[in-house]
Design a protein around this motif. Structure first.
Motif, PDB file in Angstrom:
ATOM      1  N   ILE A  37       0.493  -1.298  -0.064  1.00 59.20           N
ATOM      2  CA  ILE A  37       0.254   0.115  -0.280  1.00 59.20           C
ATOM      3  C   ILE A  37       0.948   1.398  -0.135  1.00 59.20           C
ATOM      4  O   ILE A  37       0.678   1.990  -0.707  1.00 59.20           O
ATOM      5  N   LEU A  88      -8.468  -3.185  -7.979  1.00 62.66           N
ATOM      6  CA  LEU A  88      -9.391  -2.918  -6.779  1.00 62.66           C
ATOM      7  C   LEU A  88      -9.144  -5.007  -6.019  1.00 62.66           C
ATOM      8  O   LEU A  88      -8.754  -4.404  -4.670  1.00 62.66           O
ATOM      9  N   LEU A  89      -9.071  -5.212  -6.197  1.00 65.14           N
ATOM     10  CA  LEU A  89      -8.381  -6.780  -6.265  1.00 65.14           C
ATOM     11  C   LEU A  89      -7.842  -7.057  -5.428  1.00 65.14           C
ATOM     12  O   LEU A  89      -7.411  -7.033  -3.827  1.00 65.14           O
ATOM     13  N   THR A 114      -5.768  -4.351  -4.499  1.00 65.15           N
ATOM     14  CA  THR A 114      -5.556  -3.665  -3.038  1.00 65.15           C
ATOM     15  C   THR A 114      -6.373  -4.421  -1.960  1.00 65.15           C
ATOM     16  O   THR A 114      -5.544  -3.865  -0.342  1.00 65.15           O
ATOM     17  N   GLY A 115      -7.495  -5.746  -2.524  1.00 65.03           N
ATOM     18  CA  GLY A 115      -8.060  -6.317  -0.995  1.00 65.03           C
ATOM     19  C   GLY A 115      -7.145  -7.007  -0.760  1.00 65.03           C
ATOM     20  O   GLY A 115      -7.301  -7.689   0.298  1.00 65.03           O
ATOM     21  N   TYR A 116      -6.458  -7.098  -1.013  1.00 65.66           N
ATOM     22  CA  TYR A 116      -5.349  -8.469  -1.216  1.00 65.66           C
ATOM     23  C   TYR A 116      -3.968  -7.880  -0.139  1.00 65.66           C
ATOM     24  O   TYR A 116      -3.966  -8.712   0.950  1.00 65.66           O
ATOM     25  N   LEU A 117      -4.156  -6.513  -0.351  1.00 58.88           N
ATOM     26  CA  LEU A 117      -2.675  -5.881   0.129  1.00 58.88           C
ATOM     27  C   LEU A 117      -3.407  -5.028   1.261  1.00 58.88           C
ATOM     28  O   LEU A 117      -2.597  -5.953   2.914  1.00 58.88           O
ATOM     29  N   VAL A 118      -4.563  -4.792   1.059  1.00 57.86           N
ATOM     30  CA  VAL A 118      -5.356  -4.799   3.065  1.00 57.86           C
ATOM     31  C   VAL A 118      -5.357  -5.316   4.209  1.00 57.86           C
ATOM     32  O   VAL A 118      -4.961  -5.329   5.298  1.00 57.86           O
ATOM     33  N   ASP A 119      -5.485  -6.552   3.377  1.00 55.60           N
ATOM     34  CA  ASP A 119      -5.656  -7.766   4.575  1.00 55.60           C
ATOM     35  C   ASP A 119      -4.861  -8.443   4.808  1.00 55.60           C
ATOM     36  O   ASP A 119      -4.167  -9.222   5.450  1.00 55.60           O
TER      37      ASP A 119
END
Lengths: 365, 467
Positions: free
Chosen positions: B6, B448-449, B451-456
């Motif tokens: 991120i 966007l997907l 980003t989801g993987y990274l945020v998690d």
């Protein structure tokens, strides 16, 4: 779409996404904690030359950017959704969902941990409760029931066998056959107090306590209850209702909190909005509590060694005893219990833990 | 700093893009240099000085070689650049390896230095050396601007995990390069593809590897799944990084050479190495193999040259015996292919050739993956049923089902099938227009997907960072 238009489109969209999220992240106020994940979030690290050159500053900043990312829950949901529905993975971080019921695969069985737990119970019984009726009961985690749908689970049979083999001078009370999958919350690890009256009855019977007829409870409902698995699931599932059972006896019962040296109530609905809604039951994690039953004058006491599951069943066991003492040896060392508690009374002893605690018994002090 | 983080995507990159595109042309290299130094400092605060000193050394040696050419004595500055260049790499990367082996051989007890390996040192050392050697050979013009030279060495898109960009590749672009929506869009597409390879595929396969390592129920099938998924993980990890580097390069106006070309479709080991980590292969070819005589001369000389090059290739990857064995393992197959296997396979259907490559490569990555030689042998034994483990079990079958689709996607992704499919659609009537719409939308959704993987928080560091 023409090539040139596409190139401009890609350039603009990519730049907007990057810069947009960047600005949003900077502008959005930081949160202290995440209710869905039930944890404190990392805040912007403080600058120092020492942390700068050691690399700690940037390491902390990495964690900060993850924790404080705008729409964090949404993005976690996107990831979880794609894992289940696009990549057809059966679980996400070991979490799986069956008919809105969120479960966690807990495995494999740690045999040494089970033996360690048994030895810990033996050690406590030996030190404080020689000659007294002592019992061991294990509460299966949800995965015991739901893993039958094709998920991995620990070898529960082996766990029971090991416990039975290694406990000394104590009777094993089998809760596995008393329970079913509907006794748990859908979004939480715990059992639902409203549904475990038969388990409470079974326990009292197994410990030889008269359970005279049905006791009437009044149901009080708190909603919505987002259990501990709700945040871990990261996808939208229906929240539970948290129902607690009360009556005159439980309203009158005196609960003493040794840690805070104060009296509290059996139920604390004001804690429902806190980090862990399950704290409604006996204020959550507490090392030592006693619940006195003013209506039972038999003088018989129960010493309940327990984890969080004990908080919701203890009120249902109170009818059989004059006093129930709850001891959580995750938070107080078992070697110093006699400083606080009197073990010379007429007491039954019950070691009741869920399978996860038995499988991670290093936490039992 | 990781590309797949991120902090890079939503803090560093937007800031650099804004600054880079608003400053005038003659300040763009300065922005890139400052950004690159910060990028390195973020991940390796202590060693940024080492990288700057290495760059300055390379720059000064270039000038010295150029000057010495007039007097016809440019070998001395070249030798100096090679010795100084390699001494940093040897000291930081290989000292403990030599001490360990000395202790083992002579039963001594010399303490280990336990130095942290400066990130990317193998890459930037090879880049600097390619420059000084090319200046010596007259294949590159000497760079007189220190900051432009440092921009080349420290250029953040390729700084820490390659590809090994030679100075001659970007020489002209350092002085004058163009920027356009076309290049920017191509760069974005390539970057997102690389990011997807890394975050979605490599990391998920890495998860599977971790599950295997932690598992108490190992089976023959699990050993195979683990080995194959590790091989694919390395490919997607490293080729993903190269894609991101190439994509970022395009965004900033640089055209880096390709580093991977679907290596798993190769029908021989020699072809595999023409498709895998091409920048490293060509570096060793041009700066070691050919200067040693290449395939000219006697068979014995050729065998020596192959052995040296593959020993060095393995050793470049890490200061451990398994990497050396890994390199020499490929050398053996190259020799076998030249003298026997190529003729043998000509007589057989190509399926046999594919099976041969599958086994050779899978086993090679088991060797590559081993922290200790014993671990590699243990895993090989497990794969071939020489350990007392069942063929399969509930845990193996569960993870095979759970990761099955991901493995299939990874298999397909490692072939040109998807690229060919896109090319086929574009050749249809209106296909290009449709793809011009579908591609950016798909890449936007992927971002966007990701980003989801990274945020998690489920990301691994790049495997090639430490090489």
């Amino acid at each position: 779409m023409r090539e040139r238009v596409k190139n401009i489109f890609v350039t603009v969209i990519f730049s907007l996404l990057l810069i947009g999220f960047s600005v949003a992240n900077i502008m959005t106020p930081d949160l202290e904690f995440s209710k869905s994940e039930r944890r404190k979030l990392k805040n912007l690290p403080e600058f120092s030359f020492q942390s700068l050159f050691s690399g700690d500053l940037f390491e902390d900043f990495e964690k900060y950017t993850l924790d404080q990312f705008v729409m964090r829950d949404f993005f976690r949901g996107v990831k979880a959704w794609s894992k289940y529905n696009v990549f057809m993975q059966k679980d996400n971080n070991r979490i799986y969902i069956i008919d809105g019921n969120v479960n966690k695969m807990e495995y494999p069985l740690d045999e040494r941990s089970v033996i360690r737990a048994a030895e810990k119970f033996n050690e406590i019984r030996e030190k404080y409760f020689q000659g007294k009726n002592a019992y061991v009961a294990v509460i299966p985690d949800k995965n015991y029931f739901f893993a039958l749908g094709g998920y991995l689970s620990m070898d529960y049979e082996k766990m029971e066998q090991l416990l039975k083999k290694h406990i000394q001078g104590m009777d094993y009370i089998d809760l596995f056959y008393m329970m079913d999958q509907d006794m748990y919350y859908k979004t939480d690890i715990h059992w639902d107090q409203e549904r475990i009256i038969p388990v409470a009855k079974g326990l009292l019977e197994a410990m030889g306590r008269d359970h005279t007829g049905d006791i009437h409870y009044e149901k009080k409902t708190l909603y919505p209850f987002h259990g501990s698995y709700y945040g871990q699931a990261a996808v939208k599932v229906e929240p539970d209702s948290l129902v607690y059972l009360t009556n005159d006896l439980l309203e009158k019962a005196k609960v003493y909190d040794y840690e805070k040296q104060t009296y509290i109530s059996v139920y604390m609905p004001e804690l429902f909005e806190g980090m862990d809604s399950y704290d409604v039951f006996l204020s959550g994690a507490k090392p030592l509590l006693t619940i006195e039953n003013p209506e039972n004058t038999s003088g018989k006491e129960l010493i309940l060694f327990r984890d969080s599951f004990g908080s919701s069943i203890a009120p249902l066991l109170l009818s059989g005893y004059s006093k129930v003492t709850l001891v959580d040896i995750r938070y107080v060392s078992s070697t110093i219990l006699d400083r606080y508690l009197d073990f010379s009374q007429d007491q039954d002893v019950l070691f009741m833990y869920n399978t996860l605690a038995i499988n991670n018994s290093a936490m039992l002090k | 700093m990781l590309f797949s983080s991120i902090s890079f995507l939503y803090y560093f990159l937007p800031a650099v893009l804004i600054l880079y595109f608003i400053v005038p042309k003659n300040r763009k290299n300065t922005i890139l240099l400052i950004a690159s130094l910060f990028f390195y400092f973020y991940g390796e605060p202590k060693y940024v000085v080492l990288m700057i000193l290495s760059s300055v050394s390379g720059y000064l040696h270039g000038l010295w070689i150029e000057k010495a050419k007039v007097s016809g004595n440019s070998k001395l500055p070249l030798a100096s650049s090679i010795v100084i260049g390699f001494s940093g790499l040897l000291f930081f990367k290989y000292t403990d390896f030599f001490i360990q082996n000395t202790n083992w051989l002579f039963n001594t007890n010399i303490p280990l230095l336990r130095l942290a390996l400066p990130i990317g040192i193998s890459f930037y050392t090879f880049q600097i050396l390619s420059y000084t050697i090319d200046v010596y050979r007259g294949e590159a013009k000497v760079q007189k601007n220190l900051f432009d030279f440092m921009t080349y060495v420290t250029l953040f898109p390729q700084l820490i995990a390659g590809p090994i960009v030679r100075y001659t590749t970007v020489e002209a672009e350092l002085a004058e390069r163009s920027h356009s929506f076309k290049l920017f869009a191509e760069g974005v597409n390539r970057f997102v593809i690389g990011l997807s390879k890394k975050v979605i595929l490599a990391n998920t396969l890495g998860e599977l590897g971790k599950i295997f390592a932690d598992s108490g129920q190992k089976t023959v099938l699990f050993y195979w799944i683990m080995s194959i998924s590790f091989m694919l993980q390395v490919y997607f990890d490293f080729s993903g990084y190269s894609d991101m580097a190439i994509g970022l390069g395009k965004i900033f106006g640089f055209q880096f050479l390709e580093n991977f070309n679907y290596p798993f479709i190769a029908k021989s080991v020699s072809e595999f190495w023409r498709r895998w980590h091409m920048s490293l292969g060509t570096w060793f070819r041009d700066y070691v193999y050919i200067p040693m005589g290449g395939n000219r001369g006697s068979t014995w000389k050729w065998l020596r040259n192959v052995a040296v090059v593959w020993f060095l290739t393995g050793f470049w990857h890490g200061a451990q015996w398994n990497f050396i064995i890994w390199g020499l393992y490929f050398a053996c197959f190259l020799v076998l292919e030249k003298f026997w296997l190529n003729d043998f396979f000509k007589k057989l259907p190509s399926l046999f050739r594919r099976m041969y490559m599958f086994f050779v490569l899978t086993i090679s990555f088991v060797i590559f993956n081993a922290d200790r030689l014993g671990d590699g042998i243990q895993n090989l034994k497990g794969m071939f049923g020489l350990l007392k483990v069942p063929f399969t079990g509930p845990e193996t079958m569960y993870y095979l089902r759970s990761y099955g689709l991901m493995l299939i996607i990874a298999f397909i992704g490692a072939t040109p099938l998807a690229a060919k499919g896109v090319a086929w659609i574009k050749e249809r009537k209106h296909g290009k227009s449709v793809m011009n719409f579908v591609e950016p939308v798909f890449h936007g959704l992927m971002l966007l997907l990701i980003t989801g993987y990274l945020v998690d928080g489920s990301f691994n560091p790049f495997l090639y960072f430490r090489f």
